[in-house]
Every structure is written in C-alpha cells, then in structure tokens.
Design a protein around this motif. Structure first.
Motif, mmCIF file in Angstrom:
data_model
loop_
_atom_site.group_PDB
_atom_site.id
_atom_site.type_symbol
_atom_site.label_atom_id
_atom_site.label_comp_id
_atom_site.label_asym_id
_atom_site.label_seq_id
_atom_site.Cartn_x
_atom_site.Cartn_y
_atom_site.Cartn_z
ATOM 1 N N LYS A 80 8.401 26.437 -10.917
ATOM 2 C CA LYS A 80 9.476 26.262 -11.905
ATOM 3 C C LYS A 80 10.841 26.281 -11.230
ATOM 4 C CE LYS A 80 6.396 26.080 -15.059
ATOM 5 N NZ LYS A 80 5.852 24.739 -15.262
ATOM 6 N N GLU A 81 11.075 27.314 -10.378
ATOM 7 C CA GLU A 81 12.404 27.489 -9.806
ATOM 8 C C GLU A 81 12.391 27.581 -8.281
ATOM 9 O OE1 GLU A 81 15.288 29.174 -11.710
ATOM 10 O OE2 GLU A 81 14.349 28.726 -13.662
ATOM 11 N N HIS A 82 11.403 28.257 -7.730
ATOM 12 C CA HIS A 82 11.466 28.623 -6.316
ATOM 13 C C HIS A 82 10.052 28.795 -5.769
ATOM 14 C CE1 HIS A 82 12.616 30.814 -2.667
ATOM 15 N NE2 HIS A 82 13.870 30.457 -2.909
ATOM 16 N N GLU A 132 7.537 31.800 -6.110
ATOM 17 C CA GLU A 132 6.538 31.969 -7.181
ATOM 18 C C GLU A 132 5.124 31.919 -6.580
ATOM 19 O OE1 GLU A 132 7.588 28.884 -10.106
ATOM 20 O OE2 GLU A 132 9.662 29.532 -9.824
ATOM 21 N N GLN A 144 5.992 25.030 -0.317
ATOM 22 C CA GLN A 144 6.323 24.037 -1.331
ATOM 23 C C GLN A 144 6.056 22.681 -0.701
ATOM 24 O OE1 GLN A 144 10.345 24.110 -2.838
ATOM 25 N NE2 GLN A 144 9.996 22.309 -4.136
#
Ligand code: ATP
Ligand code: AMO
Length: 463
Positions: free
Chosen positions: A258-260, A263, A392
């Motif tokens: 979602k953001e980073h 997670e 990521q």
C-alpha cells in the motif's frame, strides 16, 4: 499402543506394540531384553521364561536371535521397572507374553544406528577411555539414508521442518494470503544468470524453475492481492558448500504494497516470530533430542525484529576492521561476522538487512526513489547466514525491460512476464525463504544436508 504413550498411568495394562528391535540383550537362558523403537521413542521389553506367563526358554532363545532393526510385534503387560532406566527411554517396561518377528533386517547393517546417533562429545569421551568407536560420515549416512533417518535427531529434524512449513502456511492464510502453485517446467531463467537445469520440453528447450518469482508476480497482476507457494526450487550452481543444494524447498510469498515495502518486512517479522515461538513452545522434545546429539544455543530473537540498513551493516564491519566494497555484496565471511557484531550490539541472532545496492540485486528489484543506486530490498539472517531474500518489485514494464537489459537478460525470453505489467499492475513486493536453511540455522546444524531428507547437491542424485 504407541510407545510414546507408555508411562506409569498404564502400568498393569496389556498392550500390543509393533516396533523396530533397536537392541537385543540376552541375560541368561531364561531372560533377555529387547528394546523396541517407534520414531523418537523406545521401550524396554523384558522376556523372562516362566510357566505362569506362558513364556518358554525357546521363546527367549528365539527373541535373542532377532537381528537388530527387525520389525517385531510384542504382546505384554506394562510394568514399573525394578531398576532405574535410561532417561531417553520410556520409564516403564513391558513384560513380554508373546513376541513375533514380522520382517527381519539383514544381520549386519551398513550403518550402526547407535554410532550414527552419538554426539561428538560421546566419541571424545570414548576415545579418552581407550574405546574405539566408528564415526559415521555424512556421505555414508546419505548413502544409507533409510537407516540414518531412524536416529532420534533425524526424526526430530524432519518433524521440525514439517512444523515450520505448516506454520508458514497457517500464518499467511491468517493474513489473507492465497496458496498457489506455479509451473516448475518453464522456458527460461527467473533470477537471471545461467544456473538452470536445462531440458527438452516436447522438443523445445526448457528448464526447471529457479524460483516462482515471475509467476508469483504475475499472480499479483492477475488480481490475487496476496499469494504464497511452497514448492521445489532448482539451482544448477556447482556450489559445494554447507548451505547450497541443487534442489531445495522454497517458501515464497508475494503481496500488494500500500505505502512502503516495510509492509513485507512486517509480515516476515510476524511470521518468523510466530514460527520461533511455536518451535520453542511446542517442539520441546524434538529440540532436546537434536541438542543431545548436536548441542546448540537457543536462537536469540526480539519480539520486534531488528531492521538494519545495509550501509550501517557495512559501517559496523568497517569499524571492526573488515573492508567491504560499499556497493558490492557481503561475502559469506562478512555475513558471518556481521551476524556476530549484531548479536553483540543488539542481542539478536535474527535480523533484516535492508536497502542493498542495486548492483547486487536481481533485475526485477525496485530501485530506491531517493537514490537509484540502492534498492527497496532486504535479506534476512539467522546466526549470520541468509535465509530470506526479498524486495519491492518494479511494476512498470518500461523500467522492468530497461533493468532486464542492463542485467544482460534478453527481454524477448520474458516478454509475457514484462507485458503483464502493462495491463494494470499494483505496487507489490515479496520474499523467498529456503526451508532447509531455516531448520539448519534455527538448530545451528553445520550442514544443509542434515535438513534435507534426500539432498540433491552437485554430486548426489541417489538415493
Ligand atoms: P542467494 O539466495 O542470493 O543465491 P546465497 O546464500 O545462495 O543467496 P549467493 O548470493 O549465491 O548466496 O552468494 C552469496 C555469497 O555466498 C557469495 O558472496 C559467496 O561468498 C558465497 N557463495 C556462493 N556460492 C558459493 C560457492 N559455490 N562456494 C563458496 N561460496 C559461495
Ligand atoms: P534467492 O535466490 O535469494 O531469492 O533465494 C531465496 C532463498 O532461498 C534459499 N536458497 C537456497 N537454499 C538452498 N540451496 C540453495 N542453492 C539456495 N539458494 C537460495 C535461501 C535464500 O535466501 N526470487 C527470490 C526471492 C524473492 O525475492 O522473493 C529468490 O529466489 O534461503
């Protein structure tokens, strides 16, 4: 009955037990002991010739002629021992009424199980006492794995392995991950590099999957928000080390971010803390059993897993006198040393090292937004050895194609994968764990062949 369930609460009861005859000790014409084993438990069976019990001297003689490791049925009565028994067996005996040999083992086995189960300390003690015991080498163990697996420590290791795998599934299912299966017969390499097993797939060149990487990402593109897979991973590297196999069990996960990408680290933190707690609390017998043959210090871990930037790791090594190429990789020795430094400073054997240099990560890894010489990636260590890689991922086809090309990969070989990101692909990340490494390092075993039931290394294809 199960041998592991026999204790003084069932004294006086008649039982029927099938087990392997681990030891057979004649005492006299009228008396003998047969130790029966099932997995990690053993019980001493006592044969005494007596008309009352219907046991003849012939029966005693018959039993003492069994070969070790033969499969034996015993009917008898559970009794309390007259003399204290070894702590490693059940604390009751069986007074035998009937005994049958179900299937004989050959008289001389290629491995003596007692020797195979001894600790190094046992050998040293015996040597000091002038006794000659035979150490069973790793290759001999693997050549006769069907016998070697019967040692208590091996019985414990593979029960622990099963618990780690089970907890991995259970934890991720509780976090809404979906279990998937991706193909192992694929058209090319998934990690870049040439370490793949090549084969012909109906006449077409193909290979065994080096990881589920490209497919687990395509599952995310396919609308599964969180996925995991447990499956075989094949690496054709000629790595003759204590921690590389040519086939291992990969525990993989991939998720939307979602953001980073932390997670993903949070999932790893929750997952591994729960695995370690579960093993410590629910596998006490297994851990004690391994400790008896291969003594080890319990793993130190924190309730909230330490996350250390790669640059800080490099700095710690530098201050301790190890020069590291700042944009290069840590070699095995540096990783080990960093493990020791982190333990001294942060009191943990388990930590995440994040923000690796771009140059040492696979092509699909997302560069950092603030400095593309680094990446949103991490490795996870137990006792200074890697158990997990993760990151990521790049989710735009242009950057993905550019990075693949820069890494020397022919994009035409992965065009279906790259195109998947042009149909609408969410930001995502994930990680891959080597199951055998987790068990090896949790128990501080010195060789990954001890935690693979039938290991495949560059030399070994049988059994
Ligand atoms: P990965 O999962 O990233 O492949 P890994 O633990 O297999 O992790 P590599 O990234 O292949 O490790 O290599 C990390 C380090 O392991 C290397 O820097 C090297 O020091 C060591 N290493 C790898 N292969 C061998 C080998 N065949 N012999 C000795 N050391 C090796
Ligand atoms: P990587 O190549 O680092 O990452 O592998 C992930 C984990 O698998 C284990 N491992 C091995 N275990 C035994 N023998 C080997 N030869 C071997 N090689 C690796 C290690 C390692 O940490 N696709 C990425 C993962 C990801 O980013 O999701 C990958 O395969 O424990």
């Amino acid at each position: 009955s199960q041998i592991g369930d026999l204790d003084d609460s069932v004294a006086g009861r008649s039982v029927l037990i099938r087990g392997a005859a681990q030891a057979i000790r004649p005492v006299s014409k009228k008396m003998a002991f047969v130790v029966l084993r099932q997995s990690m438990s053993t019980v001493q069976c006592v044969l005494v010739a007596s008309a009352d019990a219907g046991v003849s001297t012939q029966m005693v003689r018959f039993a003492t002629a069994f070969s070790k490791e033969s499969i034996v049925d015993v009917e008898g009565v559970v009794s309390l021992p007259k003399e204290p028994l070894k702590a490693t067996t059940q604390q009751v005996e069986i007074q035998v009424r009937k005994i049958y040999c179900i299937n004989r083992a050959i008289p001389t086995l290629p491995i003596n199980l007692e020797d195979a189960a001894r600790s190094e300390a046992d050998f040293e003690k015996a040597e000091l006492a002038g006794e000659k015991l035979v150490r069973v080498g790793q290759d001999t163990r693997l050549n006769y794995r069907a016998i070697d697996l019967r040692t208590p420590s091996n019985q414990a290791v593979f029960r622990i392995q099963c618990q780690v795998e089970n907890k991995f599934r259970e934890f991720l299912l509780s976090k809404d991950f979906v279990g998937i299966h991706t193909p192992k017969l694929i058209s090319g390499s998934s990690e870049g590099g040439a370490a793949v097993f090549k084969l012909l797939y109906n006449g077409q060149p193909a290979c065994l999957a080096q990881s589920p990487q490209l497919y687990k990402q395509m599952a995310i593109c396919g609308g599964f928000e969180r996925v995991f897979e447990v499956g075989p991973v094949f690496r054709a590297e000629n790595s003759n080390t204590h921690r590389h196999l040519c086939e291992f069990v990969g525990l993989d996960a991939e998720m939307e971010i979602k953001e980073h990408y932390f997670e993903v680290c949070d999932i790893i933190d929750g997952l591994f803390v729960s695995i370690f707690k579960h093993l410590t609390e629910n596998c006490k017998k297994e851990l004690e059993t391994i400790n008896r043959q291969y003594p080890f210090e319990p793993l130190k871990y924190l309730d909230k897993t330490l996350k250390l930037p790669y640059e800080e790791g490099v700095q710690m090594l530098k201050e301790a006198g190890t020069e590291i190429e700042p944009m290069g990789d840590l070699n095995t020795e540096a990783e080990k040393k960093l493990g020791r430094l982190v333990r001294e400073k942060y009191n943990t054997d388990f930590f995440i090292l994040y923000r690796y240099p771009l140059a040492v990560r696979p092509f699909y890894t997302m560069p950092c937004y603030d400095n593309p010489a680094y990446t949103n990636s991490f490795d996870v260590f137990i006792r200074g050895e890697e158990i997990i890689s993760g990151a990521q991922r790049i989710h735009t086809p242009e950057l993905l194609a550019k990075r693949a090309t820069e890494c020397g990969i022919d994009v035409s070989t992965i065009s279906a994968y790259i195109e998947s990101f042009s149909y609408g692909a969410p930001p995502h990340g994930g990680f891959g764990v080597g199951l055998e490494r987790v068990v090896m390092l949790f128990c501080a075993l010195n060789n990954i062949r001890k935690t693979s039931m039938f290991p495949r290394d560059p030399q070994r294809l049988v059994p």
